[in-house]
Each structure stands twice: as structure tokens, then as C-alpha cells.
Design a protein around this motif. Structure first.
Motif, PDB file in Angstrom:
ATOM      1  N   LYS A  12       0.831  -1.206   0.000  1.00 47.16           N
ATOM      2  CA  LYS A  12       0.000   0.000   0.000  1.00 47.16           C
ATOM      3  C   LYS A  12       0.865   1.254   0.000  1.00 47.16           C
ATOM      4  N   VAL A  13       1.880   1.276   0.846  1.00 47.67           N
ATOM      5  CA  VAL A  13       2.768   2.435   0.929  1.00 47.67           C
ATOM      6  C   VAL A  13       3.575   2.573  -0.361  1.00 47.67           C
ATOM      7  N   ALA A  14       4.075   1.456  -0.894  1.00 47.72           N
ATOM      8  CA  ALA A  14       4.852   1.492  -2.135  1.00 47.72           C
ATOM      9  C   ALA A  14       4.000   2.001  -3.289  1.00 47.72           C
ATOM     10  N   LEU A  15       2.741   1.580  -3.344  1.00 50.62           N
ATOM     11  CA  LEU A  15       1.850   2.029  -4.405  1.00 50.62           C
ATOM     12  C   LEU A  15       1.625   3.533  -4.326  1.00 50.62           C
ATOM     13  N   GLU A  16       1.425   4.038  -3.139  1.00 57.53           N
ATOM     14  CA  GLU A  16       1.262   5.485  -2.981  1.00 57.53           C
ATOM     15  C   GLU A  16       2.529   6.220  -3.375  1.00 57.53           C
ATOM     16  N   ALA A  17       3.685   5.643  -3.084  1.00 58.81           N
ATOM     17  CA  ALA A  17       4.950   6.271  -3.469  1.00 58.81           C
ATOM     18  C   ALA A  17       5.111   6.252  -4.992  1.00 58.81           C
ATOM     19  N   ILE A  18       4.668   5.173  -5.635  1.00 56.17           N
ATOM     20  CA  ILE A  18       4.753   5.085  -7.098  1.00 56.17           C
ATOM     21  C   ILE A  18       3.833   6.106  -7.752  1.00 56.17           C
ATOM     22  N   LEU A  19       2.652   6.293  -7.187  1.00 61.58           N
ATOM     23  CA  LEU A  19       1.696   7.260  -7.740  1.00 61.58           C
ATOM     24  C   LEU A  19       2.181   8.698  -7.615  1.00 61.58           C
ATOM     25  N   ILE A  72      10.618   3.662   2.593  1.00 58.98           N
ATOM     26  CA  ILE A  72       9.573   3.772   1.569  1.00 58.98           C
ATOM     27  C   ILE A  72      10.199   3.697   0.181  1.00 58.98           C
ATOM     28  N   SER A  73      11.343   4.340  -0.013  1.00 57.76           N
ATOM     29  CA  SER A  73      12.039   4.268  -1.305  1.00 57.76           C
ATOM     30  C   SER A  73      12.454   2.839  -1.631  1.00 57.76           C
ATOM     31  N   THR A  74      12.903   2.099  -0.620  1.00 59.23           N
ATOM     32  CA  THR A  74      13.303   0.706  -0.821  1.00 59.23           C
ATOM     33  C   THR A  74      12.103  -0.141  -1.227  1.00 59.23           C
ATOM     34  N   TRP A  75      10.976   0.051  -0.553  1.00 63.03           N
ATOM     35  CA  TRP A  75       9.765  -0.696  -0.895  1.00 63.03           C
ATOM     36  C   TRP A  75       9.287  -0.345  -2.306  1.00 63.03           C
ATOM     37  N   LYS A  76       9.379   0.923  -2.665  1.00 58.36           N
ATOM     38  CA  LYS A  76       8.966   1.379  -3.993  1.00 58.36           C
ATOM     39  C   LYS A  76       9.833   0.721  -5.066  1.00 58.36           C
ATOM     40  N   ARG A  77      11.143   0.726  -4.871  1.00 58.50           N
ATOM     41  CA  ARG A  77      12.065   0.123  -5.825  1.00 58.50           C
ATOM     42  C   ARG A  77      11.799  -1.379  -5.967  1.00 58.50           C
ATOM     43  N   ALA A  78      11.569  -2.052  -4.830  1.00 59.06           N
ATOM     44  CA  ALA A  78      11.293  -3.497  -4.862  1.00 59.06           C
ATOM     45  C   ALA A  78       9.988  -3.786  -5.595  1.00 59.06           C
ATOM     46  N   ALA A  79       8.992  -2.941  -5.383  1.00 56.76           N
ATOM     47  CA  ALA A  79       7.698  -3.140  -6.053  1.00 56.76           C
ATOM     48  C   ALA A  79       7.832  -2.977  -7.558  1.00 56.76           C
TER      49      ALA A  79
END
Length: 102
Positions: free
Chosen positions: A14-21, A40-47
Motif C-alpha cells: 500500500k505504501v509502495a503504491l502510494e509512493a509510485i503514484l 519507503i524508497s526501498t519498498w517502492k524500488r522493490a515493487a
């Protein structure tokens, strides 16, 4: 010393998706969810890196034969070799030297 928090995969997604958006900045997301911006940046990159795996095939490759099919084909090959050798020997006995030898 603070105990390390383990987050649920659904929360991370959920947090990664919001960061991607990118509707909010990383610092705003950090305050909203109580997670460091670097995390959050790490989760975004992994996603983003694992997104292609989501749409990949699941289960066995349909082009690859199963091990049962391979075993069945091997037994059939063995049977045909035995039959060929049998008939080659029988033809030599029936036809003598005129018969072709495999």
C-alpha cells in the motif's frame, strides 16, 4: 532502544503504491505512515522491480512435457528397439544372407 517493527506485506504494498503514484512526497508519506523515507524508497524500488513477476506464468510451462510423458516415451522407444532387433534377426533367419542387417 526501540524494538524493530515488522510490517505486513499488504502494508508495504500500500505504501509502495502510494509512493509510485507520487501524489504525496516521501516525507509526507513518512509522516502519514510512520515509516522512514528511505524505507519507503526501498519498498517502492522493490515493487517496481518485481512488478513483471506478477504478470508472469504460474505453474508448469505448457511447452515442457511432464516427467510421466518422458517416461512413457522412453518405454515406447525401448519397446521399438526390441521389436526392431527381433525382426532384424528373424529376417536374417528367413532370408539368409539376402536380408538387410540394421
Amino acid at each position: 532502544m526501540m524494538k524493530r517493527k515488522n510490517r505486513a506485506p499488504e502494508f508495504k504494498a500500500k505504501v509502495a503504491l502510494e509512493a509510485i503514484l507520487e501524489e504525496m512526497t516521501l516525507s509526507e508519506l513518512s509522516k502519514k505512515y510512520g515509516v522512514h523515507a528511505t524505507q519507503i524508497s526501498t519498498w517502492k524500488r522493490a515493487a517496481i522491480e518485481n512488478m513483471a513477476a506478477t504478470f508472469g506464468r504460474r505453474g508448469p510451462d505448457p511447452d515442457m512435457p511432464s516427467s510421466a510423458d518422458i517416461a512413457k516415451l522412453h518405454s515406447k522407444i525401448g519397446q521399438l528397439v526390441v521389436e526392431r532387433d527381433f525382426f532384424a534377426g528373424a529376417s536374417v533367419q528367413l532370408l539368409g544372407t539376402r536380408g538387410k542387417k540394421w
